[in-house]
Enzyme design. Structure first.
Site, PDB file in Angstrom:
ATOM      1  N   LYS A   1     -25.167  13.507  18.261  1.00 32.04           N
ATOM      2  CA  LYS A   1     -26.378  12.879  18.774  1.00 32.04           C
ATOM      3  C   LYS A   1     -26.017  11.699  19.751  1.00 32.04           C
ATOM      4  O   LYS A   1     -25.307  11.006  18.905  1.00 32.04           O
ATOM      5  CB  LYS A   1     -27.307  12.699  17.654  1.00 32.04           C
ATOM      6  CG  LYS A   1     -28.948  13.015  18.202  1.00 32.04           C
ATOM      7  CD  LYS A   1     -29.728  12.593  16.936  1.00 32.04           C
ATOM      8  CE  LYS A   1     -31.086  12.748  17.296  1.00 32.04           C
ATOM      9  NZ  LYS A   1     -32.004  12.226  15.978  1.00 32.04           N
TER      10      LYS A   1
HETATM   11  C1  E4P Z   1     -35.367  12.890  16.354  1.00 29.83           C
HETATM   12  O1  E4P Z   1     -34.274  13.308  16.158  1.00 29.83           O
HETATM   13  C2  E4P Z   1     -35.660  11.533  15.817  1.00 29.83           C
HETATM   14  O2  E4P Z   1     -34.825  11.276  14.450  1.00 29.83           O
HETATM   15  C3  E4P Z   1     -37.056  11.365  15.287  1.00 29.83           C
HETATM   16  O3  E4P Z   1     -37.858  12.495  15.461  1.00 29.83           O
HETATM   17  C4  E4P Z   1     -37.614  10.229  15.260  1.00 29.83           C
HETATM   18  O4  E4P Z   1     -39.017  10.141  14.991  1.00 29.83           O
HETATM   19  P1  E4P Z   1     -39.865   8.770  14.920  1.00 29.83           P
HETATM   20  O5  E4P Z   1     -40.396   8.234  16.112  1.00 29.83           O
HETATM   21  O6  E4P Z   1     -40.894   8.887  13.557  1.00 29.83           O
HETATM   22  O7  E4P Z   1     -38.918   7.701  13.914  1.00 29.83           O
END
Ligand code: E4P
Length: 218
Positions: free
Chosen positions: A83
């Site tokens: 990522k």
């Molecule tokens: C995606 O890969 C992120 O880890 C996640 O969906 C972020 O979500 P949040 O905005 O609730 O922290």
């Protein structure tokens, strides 16, 4: 539609994997911090439980260091998706890794233009954050509609739209109606998907009526 879970809590992941609903897992530095675990250990454990893509995020912000971190993370298991943040260095890293056949999840996407760049950089997944857009008074689901439409215009684009920052079942249903490929869902929202008051009420009635029969099936 593929269901990923957005957590680094191994107990939650095991429980969900047993339901057969789980196609993959996403983590991020905040979720790793919340788990209190070492990133390499927890990602290895998750990869043993879930055969689908498991996103592990680099912490570096510069290309050379991102590549170094990616080299460590990808050694953990073949189902690790690296990522990277949607920055110039992140997309350069995405391009380099995708050329080597490595799965890449480009995260922190907040515009259709960014999503187009990620696709051109060879991203396996683009992660637009719907909840965080809603939080600042923009409609997160409008971004999903735009990306799905743009990607559909170009069949050569193989990048999957991974709807992230989901806060409720409506986000998920809207994303499915738009044809998004993947949703990464917090465990609490996955639990909400099961619930309906008429299901609870209907079951209670069935149980009362069944008790009246005095029968048992097994
Ligand atoms: C995606 O890969 C992120 O880890 C996640 O969906 C972020 O979500 P949040 O905005 O609730 O922290």
């Amino acid at each position: 539609m593929k269901f990923f879970v957005d957590t680094a809590e191994i107990a939650e992941i095991r429980e969900l994997a047993a339901t057969g609903l789980l196609d993959g897992v996403t983590t991020n530095p905040s979720l790793i911090a919340k788990s209190g675990r070492n990133i390499l250990e927890v990602i290895a454990e998750i990869c043993e439980v879930v055969p689908g893509p498991v996103s592990a995020e680099v912490a570096a912000t510069e290309y050379d260091q991102m590549l170094k971190e990616a080299a460590v993370l990808r050694k953990i298991a073949p189902n690790v998706a690296i990522k990277v943040p949607l920055t110039q260095d992140g997309l350069r890293t995405c391009y380099a890794l995708s050329q080597e056949g490595v799965m890449v999840n480009v995260t922190l996407c907040f515009s259709a233009a960014q999503a187009l760049l990620a696709a051109k950089a060879g991203a396996t997944f683009i992660s637009p954050f719907v909840g965080r857009l809603d939080d600042i008074g923009q409609n997160g689901m409008d971004l999903i509609a735009d990306i799905v439409q743009i990607y559909a215009n170009y069949p050569a684009i193989k990048t999957e739209v991974l709807v992230a920052s989901i806060r409720n079942p409506i986000h998920l249903i809207e994303a499915a109606k738009m044809g998004a490929d993947v949703a990464t869902i917090p465990p609490g929202v996955i639990k909400q998907l099961y619930g309906h008051p008429l299901t609870d009420e209907g079951l209670a009635t069935f149980l009362v009526d069944w008790a009246k029969t005095g029968q048992s099936i097994a």
